[in-house]
Write a protein that holds these residues in place. Structure first.
Motif, short mmCIF file in Angstrom:
data_model
loop_
_atom_site.label_atom_id
_atom_site.label_comp_id
_atom_site.label_asym_id
_atom_site.label_seq_id
_atom_site.Cartn_x
_atom_site.Cartn_y
_atom_site.Cartn_z
N PRO A 1 1.99 3.29 -4.67
CA PRO A 1 1.94 4.71 -4.81
C PRO A 1 3.46 5.40 -5.00
O PRO A 1 3.36 6.34 -5.85
N ARG B 1 -5.36 -3.20 -8.11
CA ARG B 1 -6.32 -2.20 -7.31
C ARG B 1 -5.52 -0.91 -6.75
O ARG B 1 -5.66 0.10 -7.19
N LEU B 2 -4.21 -1.26 -6.33
CA LEU B 2 -3.56 0.00 -5.66
C LEU B 2 -2.75 0.70 -7.14
O LEU B 2 -2.79 1.99 -6.57
N VAL C 1 -4.23 1.40 -9.99
CA VAL C 1 -5.61 2.06 -9.97
C VAL C 1 -5.74 3.36 -9.03
O VAL C 1 -6.03 4.61 -9.32
N GLU C 2 -5.64 2.87 -7.70
CA GLU C 2 -5.94 3.83 -6.96
C GLU C 2 -4.69 4.94 -6.71
O GLU C 2 -4.79 6.23 -6.25
N SER C 3 -3.67 4.64 -7.37
CA SER C 3 -2.42 5.53 -7.48
C SER C 3 -2.56 6.47 -8.67
O SER C 3 -1.61 7.04 -9.07
N GLY C 4 -3.62 6.17 -9.40
CA GLY C 4 -3.72 7.21 -10.65
C GLY C 4 -3.37 6.63 -12.14
O GLY C 4 -3.39 7.16 -12.87
N TYR D 1 0.08 -0.94 -16.51
CA TYR D 1 -0.41 0.23 -16.21
C TYR D 1 0.20 1.57 -16.58
O TYR D 1 1.63 1.58 -16.76
N SER E 1 4.29 4.61 -8.61
CA SER E 1 3.41 5.37 -9.44
C SER E 1 4.12 7.11 -9.42
O SER E 1 4.19 7.70 -10.51
N ALA F 1 0.87 -1.26 0.19
CA ALA F 1 0.03 -0.05 -0.10
C ALA F 1 0.89 1.26 -0.05
O ALA F 1 0.23 2.31 -0.27
#
Ligand SMILES: C[S@@+](CC[C@H](N)C(=O)[O-])C[C@H]1O[C@@H](n2cnc3c(N)ncnc32)[C@H](O)[C@@H]1O
Length: 183
Positions: free
Chosen positions: A122, A151-152, A154-157, A179, A125, A118
């Motif tokens: 990021p 998932r992480l 996508v959550e990181s943009g 990604y 990213s 987690a």
């Protein structure tokens, strides 16, 4: 705290590199979306089996190999001793944002506990340039961990550009995903 590999683990990885080098590692390095002139980061490089082939695809670009373990970094330096243009690091947090056009992780992220991932995803990213790519490959049997990484990401943009199942001798089926950081 990072667990350092034993001499046996390093020997086993060296044997795997010799036996599987041209299939598992070279094939993945050749599938990576490398232009040749960009800055590339190998996160969780271990022995440097993928880095060995990825570095050969970089003409004007340069490679940074990262591993939390000092012993793996030492082993990676030995694998890439023929190259003078590779940087080795144990921690990426001091690197400036938007430094890399491609970051890849080969069979490394499923070893990192969810609570650490987690923070790691990021951070990776943050290091990508606009339009930069984040690629990773994990064993299909560890799909649960791969889904956490997706998932992480996508959550990181980041935005999914590609995802596929591939087969690798001895490793078995794997998930390979890419990604992209939007402009
Ligand atoms: C299974 S090995 C894979 C090595 C290499 N990528 C390969 O495909 O042969 C996983 C590597 O990830 C490294 N690693 C684990 N957690 C890490 C972290 N938080 N930061 C950097 N490297 C890490 C380990 O030290 C180990 O070298």
């Amino acid at each position: 705290m990072q667990c350092e590999p034993s001499g046996f683990e390093i020997l086993r990885a060296s044997l795997a590199f010799r036996i599987l080098g041209e299939t598992v590692y070279r094939d993945y390095a050749y599938r990576l979306p490398i232009n040749g002139d960009e800055a590339v980061l190998d996160f969780g490089c271990g022995l440097g089996a993928v880095a060995y082939y990825a570095a050969g695809r970089l003409q004007g670009g340069f490679l940074t190999c990262v591993d939390a373990s000092a012993r793996w970094i030492e082993a990676c330096r030995r694998t890439l001793r023929h190259r003078t243009d590779v940087t080795y690091l144990q921690d990426v947090r001091a690197l400036p944002a938007a430094s890399f056009g491609l970051i890849y992780c080969h069979l490394a992220l499923h070893r990192i506990p969810d609570e650490d991932l987690a923070g790691v995803i990021p951070e990776l990213s943050r290091l990508l340039r606009p339009k930069g790519l984040f690629a990773f490959r994990e064993p299909l049997r560890r799909a649960k961990e791969a889904i956490v990484v997706q998932r992480l990401a996508v959550e990181s943009g980041l935005v999914r550009a590609d995802s596929r199942i591939t087969d690798a001798p001895l490793v078995g089926s794997t998930i390979e995903s890419i990604y992209a950081r939007p402009l």
